[in-house]
Design a protein around this motif. Structure first.
Motif: not given
Lengths: 210, 210
Positions: A143, A146-147, A149
């Motif tokens: 997570t 992802y954050k 990115i």
């Protein structure tokens, strides 16, 4: 019991054995260059896992960008205290770099609660508010990756490079695949493997070349 | 990007996937009992390495002894700060257990210098002087593991149990083999693999059953 007790000798001998094993199990294996060799061998040294011969991927500019950032007082943001404790902080202090894991901070916890996101994600949002060069060293939380990115894509985060090696079964592999498809300079472990120990080892391997 | 953001769900789903993969790659694999299953699955969760199905070895009394010690305010001694940071300290606090990594202490450094031994070994000597139940959780230093075995053999160390999972190429495998041949209750990873992350995961798996 007789055993080698000199830490320097243990490390030296370990790297000799690693090369011997590579010669035996993968006689045709070629490292791209010296720094890739150093990073991959240190990954193997930390894990005793020769899969890293094949799953560690370093984007073209990653090492240069990380070195340049480290020489310019970058901050290293980790996603776990475990990764933070594995990083050679003496070296970072000598370079004037900072290093932090924001995950357990109170501010992070309340932001995570407020937004119903993981603390790993909240930690990235808080890091984004800070000045200076940024290297994210992530061995645990897809997570968080992802954050990074997402925020980079939205123009909300200045990030120099990411060591993105989350381990696991939910999102780890996918998040690293996403990172490969960005402009962010990266070092990843493809697939499920990785970890906080690996994340620290990769940064240390680069630090030891300075 | 869509991804699971709930940490509890991520963990739950991870363990489901681990079981699915075991069913696929080792349909005949049987865990000895529930606690062995929990420990091995958490080892795999932490490393994404299914070798732990075969290389993790838990001596008959190890889990009971560790549980009993944890319920009696034992102290956990780790050989790295990395292992220490991975251990669930909230749980240990609730139990009234202590936890420490003596390796970086000044007293340890000067004892190591004085005796020309590794700091990991000196840390064991200092731990031996302390009162109370003792669990050693070693993911890095074969020399620490050898020292525990040596001092126990000489009657100079009261140790309840050892999580002995040093990783590496010089002494790791041999030190774990030595431990198998003692009376000390142990959990080991046979061969070269192991690590601070694994050491912490094993203790956490046991803590989560209390």
């Amino acid at each position: 019991m007789e055993y080698i007790k000199n830490p320097m000798k243990i490390e030296e001998r370990s790297f000799e054995i690693i090369q011997d094993i590579i010669d035996e199990i993968r006689p045709d294996y070629k490292f791209k260059d010296e720094i890739e060799e150093k990073i991959i061998k240190r990954a193997i040294h930390t894990t005793a896992d020769f899969d890293y011969l094949d799953i560690l991927k370093i984007s073209d500019s990653a090492v240069d960008v990380i070195l340049e950032a480290l020489k310019n007082e970058a901050t290293i943001y980790t996603d776990t205290n475990m990764a933070l404790s594995g990083i050679n902080k003496k070296r970072l202090d000598m370079l004037g770099c900072k290093y932090k894991c924001l995950v357990a901070d109170e501010e992070t916890a309340s932001l995570a609660k407020e937004k119903s996101i993981t603390r790993s994600m909240a930690a990235v949002e808080i890091a984004a508010r800070e000045d200076g060069r940024k290297i994210f060293v992530l061995g645990n939380a897809p997570t968080a990756l992802y954050k990074v990115i997402e925020m980079k894509h939205e123009g909300k985060l200045d990030v120099d490079a990411v060591v993105g090696v989350p381990v696991g079964f939910v999102g780890a592999s996918e998040s690293k695949y996403e990172l490969e498809n960005t402009e962010i300079p990266y070092i990843i472990s493809k697939g499920r493997k990785g970890g906080s120990n690996l994340a620290a080892a990769i940064i240390n391997a680069i630090l030891y070349t300075i």
